[in-house]
Write an enzyme that holds these catalytic residues in place. Structure first.
Site, PDB file in Angstrom:
ATOM      1  N   HIS A 122      -8.483  -4.368  -1.024  1.00 40.41           N
ATOM      2  CA  HIS A 122      -7.178  -3.813  -0.645  1.00 40.41           C
ATOM      3  C   HIS A 122      -6.411  -4.709   0.329  1.00 40.41           C
ATOM      4  O   HIS A 122      -5.181  -4.729   0.304  1.00 40.41           O
ATOM      5  CB  HIS A 122      -7.369  -2.423  -0.033  1.00 40.41           C
ATOM      6  CG  HIS A 122      -6.106  -1.645   0.105  1.00 40.41           C
ATOM      7  ND1 HIS A 122      -5.357  -1.223  -0.981  1.00 40.41           N
ATOM      8  CD2 HIS A 122      -5.427  -1.213   1.207  1.00 40.41           C
ATOM      9  CE1 HIS A 122      -4.297  -0.567  -0.563  1.00 40.41           C
ATOM     10  NE2 HIS A 122      -4.303  -0.548   0.753  1.00 40.41           N
ATOM     11  N   SER A 130       0.838  -1.190   0.000  1.00 34.81           N
ATOM     12  CA  SER A 130       0.000   0.000   0.000  1.00 34.81           C
ATOM     13  C   SER A 130       0.879   1.249   0.000  1.00 34.81           C
ATOM     14  O   SER A 130       1.740   1.393  -0.860  1.00 34.81           O
ATOM     15  CB  SER A 130      -0.946  -0.047   1.202  1.00 34.81           C
ATOM     16  OG  SER A 130      -1.926   0.965   1.126  1.00 34.81           O
ATOM     17  N   ASP A 165     -10.332  -3.341  -5.327  1.00 33.09           N
ATOM     18  CA  ASP A 165      -9.690  -2.454  -4.360  1.00 33.09           C
ATOM     19  C   ASP A 165     -10.316  -1.066  -4.465  1.00 33.09           C
ATOM     20  O   ASP A 165     -10.204  -0.399  -5.490  1.00 33.09           O
ATOM     21  CB  ASP A 165      -8.184  -2.381  -4.640  1.00 33.09           C
ATOM     22  CG  ASP A 165      -7.397  -1.717  -3.524  1.00 33.09           C
ATOM     23  OD1 ASP A 165      -7.963  -0.847  -2.850  1.00 33.09           O
ATOM     24  OD2 ASP A 165      -6.218  -2.079  -3.349  1.00 33.09           O
TER      25      ASP A 165
END
Length: 265
Positions: free
Chosen positions: A245, A147, A216
């Site tokens: 995600h 991320s 996501d």
């Protein structure tokens, strides 16, 4: 009369829009970083390593967990995302260590176990400090960024020599993500922390594996696709249908990561 009403409406809209921009500008880091979270003590986990202190060039100290790994095995340097403590992902570090890999994971300054202020510059400095610390202890380093952590991972790989780079749910840039969420705001002019991975990726010589999910909603899959298209030494792009995600770990990214790391070694 109508002209006056239109002028008043325009003025009101301009004032409200300006106030909104000011609010977003002053509070942007509260919308970007979510450092609060519980800390899991290493004794509560099955991770076989130790708690370590990683010094930075400007005199700060970062808290991390380190495991040396089996003889001849590379070390995974893990860059966490933008929320909570790195300790919450101890299942990953346990799995890495169980497979014989060395492991270093840590909190950037401003996150639960490392004091300081969260900024782009500080995070990049912390990411480099962590690499340099483990580079003194491990012969081969594998970079894994998740991320937001994928951006420091790209930065470090552009500045240091690793064996391979894995980017899990990366963004093209923080500005790109913010623009998708706030298309009515000139975020490129307002952001303190743009994290331009797209500008750094061209200097990454290591083989790069990128993973993302089509569902996501935090960082759209197009970010990964665009970033991967700019990778000088692309290894593979895994787009998992229907994955959100935080789904890739349970969807098998570890098996794919091991195959990538073995091929890059």
């Amino acid at each position: 009369m109508l002209k006056k009403i239109v002028i008043v409406l325009v003025v009101v809209i301009a004032v409200v829009y300006g106030a909104l921009l000011g609010y977003l500008y002053l509070n942007q880091r509260a919308f970007f970083f979510f450092p609060d979270g519980e800390v899991t003590e290493i004794a509560e986990t099955a991770f076989p390593g130790d708690v370590v202190s990683i010094p930075t060039e400007d005199g700060q100290n970062l808290t991390g967990w380190y495991f040396a790994g089996a003889d001849g095995m590379p070390t995974i340097l893990y860059y966490k995302g933008n929320s909570g403590s790195f300790t919450s992902e101890h299942e990953r570090y346990e799995t890495f260590a169980e497979a014989g890999y060395g492991v270093l994971a840590f909190d950037y300054r401003g996150f639960p176990t490392s004091p300081g202020e969260i900024t782009q510059d500080n995070m990049l400095a912390d990411a480099v400090a962590a690499f340099d610390w483990v580079d003194e202890r491990a012969e081969d380093i594998l970079i894994w960024g998740r991320s937001l952590g994928a951006s420091p991972a790209v930065w470090v790989a552009s500045q240091r020599d690793a064996e391979a780079v894995l980017l899990e749910t990366p963004f093209y840039s923080a500005v790109n993500v913010a623009s998708e969420r706030y298309p009515y705001v000139p975020v490129g002019l307002l952001m303190f922390d743009p994290f331009p991975s797209n500008e750094w990726i061209g200097d990454v010589e290591e083989p790069v594996f990128v993973a993302h999910g089509t569902a996501d909603t935090t960082i759209s899959v197009s970010n990964a696709e665009r970033l991967y298209a700019d990778v000088p030494n692309p290894a593979d792009l895994w787009i998992e249908e229907g994955a959100g995600h935080s789904d890739l770990w349970r969807r098998g990214i570890w098996d794919r990561a091991q195959a990538f790391f073995n091929g890059a070694g």
